[in-house]
Design an enzyme around this catalytic site. Structure first.
Site, PDB file in Angstrom:
ATOM      1  N   HIS A 188     -16.635  -2.753  11.912  1.00 55.32           N
ATOM      2  CA  HIS A 188     -16.844  -2.827  10.456  1.00 55.32           C
ATOM      3  C   HIS A 188     -15.821  -1.967   9.714  1.00 55.32           C
ATOM      4  O   HIS A 188     -16.062  -1.542   8.577  1.00 55.32           O
ATOM      5  CB  HIS A 188     -18.269  -2.416  10.068  1.00 55.32           C
ATOM      6  N   SER A 209      12.793  -4.092   2.821  1.00 50.27           N
ATOM      7  CA  SER A 209      12.436  -4.272   1.417  1.00 50.27           C
ATOM      8  C   SER A 209      13.715  -4.286   0.600  1.00 50.27           C
ATOM      9  O   SER A 209      14.667  -3.557   0.885  1.00 50.27           O
ATOM     10  CB  SER A 209      11.525  -3.131   0.945  1.00 50.27           C
TER      11      SER A 209
END
Length: 460
Positions: free
Chosen positions: A172, A296
């Site tokens: 989770h 990038s």
């Protein structure tokens, strides 16, 4: 003002443009030319099957003539591609163009005497069902499965290499009982190998029973011949399975089954891509820089996990196409409709995006390095994950009569839920527990990095 582009002809699909190099192998089978080559093969082998049985008073062809006939598909190339394109522009029917090509080449070879056996008693879907079965089978076995095997092999290698690399699990998304990176990667290898076995065992079926699957024309021409047996031996002789009971088309159920399994494999691979992406974001894996590459356009420090993102996206496209193929191909109105014809032309696109994803996963998995120091640091700030071990040991001690503690789970919940608990605090807590000395010493020796069960053995 309307802009009128004037580019030279361009590929519309990125599979035929930007990514062509990664999927070229599929084009040998799942392109229009690959399909047409298989159609020529099916027509030629049907001619040979009929003459081998001396049907209609024919004489079996010599080995030399068979070799010359088989050269029609073995040497299939640009000349045949161009010839068929020109002929189909007139016939407006792709399989009829194939028949005319074979007839033309028979004349060239001096085999006009058997020309009328070309496409004999066959409907287009007899030719197509065998051709699609051949091309899909070859594409899966010779191109797609080897690419999947490469990814599985890399996962197995990494699983063994990192079998003992303790890491914090995140059920989770929250800190949970530790595992090892090797065991987690082994889970993916295990899942993929199981589905791979199902795909490798797939059936590839074809029919060869005429216009509505009844052998009516065959029987009209020769009522004494055992046409179903002839058809079965012919189809099985090409390495395919034979579908006896059909309409005009082979019912495509084998295709639906195959595409569902390939889509299932794609789902597991998608899960792998997103998990590795997440491990990279956590710093568990470092990416190996590629000289000259840019991460990038504005942030020079970045190395983006583009291989896994590319794989993720292409698996989604492939999965959607495979699901659409399965949904469409399972149905044909009455004895035949044409929805399957245009649908099947996208089989190569579906496999192409899947193959592209496999290529990116292979490249991505070869360009990551495990940061064991990051894994250990993460474990060292999450000592509360030992709460499971402590409350479980207490419960065992209660059952054994060495403790009277009530509700061990609640006790540990009070200590750890929503709290950071360090090594010293846990040691003090364990020292004060009413449990046997052996159990206490076992717990005191435990660390998050050693609380991995048999994960290492599982990975190996």
């Amino acid at each position: 003002m309307t802009f009128q582009p004037s580019l030279p002809p361009q590929p519309l699909s990125p599979l035929d443009g930007r990514y062509r190099g990664a999927v070229t192998g599929l084009a040998d089978f799942l392109s229009e030319a690959g399909l047409n080559r298989a159609r020529v093969e099916v027509e030629v082998e049907w001619l040979i099957a009929l003459t081998d049985r001396s049907l209609f008073e024919t004489t079996p062809l010599s080995d030399a003539d068979k070799d010359r006939l088989r050269a029609l598909y073995r040497d299939f190339g640009q000349a045949e591609i161009d010839w068929l394109a020109e002929k189909e522009a007139v016939t407006q029917h792709d399989v009829k163009a194939i028949e005319y090509l074979v007839r033309d080449r028979l004349s060239t070879l001096g085999l006009d005497a058997i020309a009328e056996l070309t496409h004999f008693a066959a409907t287009s879907e007899d030719i197509n069902s065998a051709s699609y079965a051949l091309t899909v089978k070859r594409a899966v076995e010779q191109v797609w499965l080897p690419a999947l095997d490469t990814v599985i092999a890399k996962l197995r290698e990494l699983a063994v290499e990192h079998a003992d690399a303790a890491m914090l699990s995140r059920t989770h998304g929250q800190p949970a009982t530790p595992s090892t990176m090797g065991k987690e990667l082994a889970v993916f290898a295990w899942r993929l190998e199981r589905v791979r076995g199902q795909i490798a065992a797939s059936e590839y079926l074809a029919k060869f029973s005429g216009a509505t699957g009844t052998w009516s024309a065959h029987l009209a021409a020769d009522p004494d011949a055992d046409w179903p047996t002839i058809a079965r031996e012919y189809i099985e002789g090409m390495g395919l399975g034979f579908n006896l009971l059909t309409t005009q088309i082979e019912s495509h159920d084998w295709q639906v089954e195959l595409y569902d399994r390939v889509r299932h494999a794609g789902g597991i691979l998608h899960n792998l891509a997103t998990d590795i992406w997440t491990y990279i974001s956590l710093g568990y894996f470092a990416q190996i820089p590629v000289a000259g590459a840019t991460g990038s356009s504005t942030m020079p420090h970045k190395i983006n996990p583009i291989r896994f993102e590319n794989a993720e996206a292409n698996l989604e496209i492939s999965g959607a196409l495979l699901a659409s193929l399965g949904q469409t191909l399972v149905t044909s109105r009455l004895q035949r409709d044409l929805t399957d014809s245009t649908t099947q032309r996208n089989i190569g696109v579906a496999f192409g995006h899947s193959l592209l994803a496999l290529d990116n996963l292979r490249r991505g998995l070869n360009a990551i390095s495990l940061s064991r120091d990051v894994l250990l640091a993460d474990l060292d700030v999450n000592w509360e994950v030992l709460a499971e071990a402590i409350q479980t040991v207490i419960r065992a001690e209660v059952v054994a009569g060495r403790s009277t503690i009530t509700d061990p789970y609640a006790l540990l919940k009070e200590l750890t839920r929503g709290h950071r608990v360090g090594a010293a605090e846990l040691a003090t807590f364990v020292e004060g527990l009413e449990i046997g000395d052996a159990a206490k010493q076992r717990l005191l020796a435990l660390t998050p990095a050693t609380y991995t069960g048999i994960a290492e053995r599982l990975a190996r």
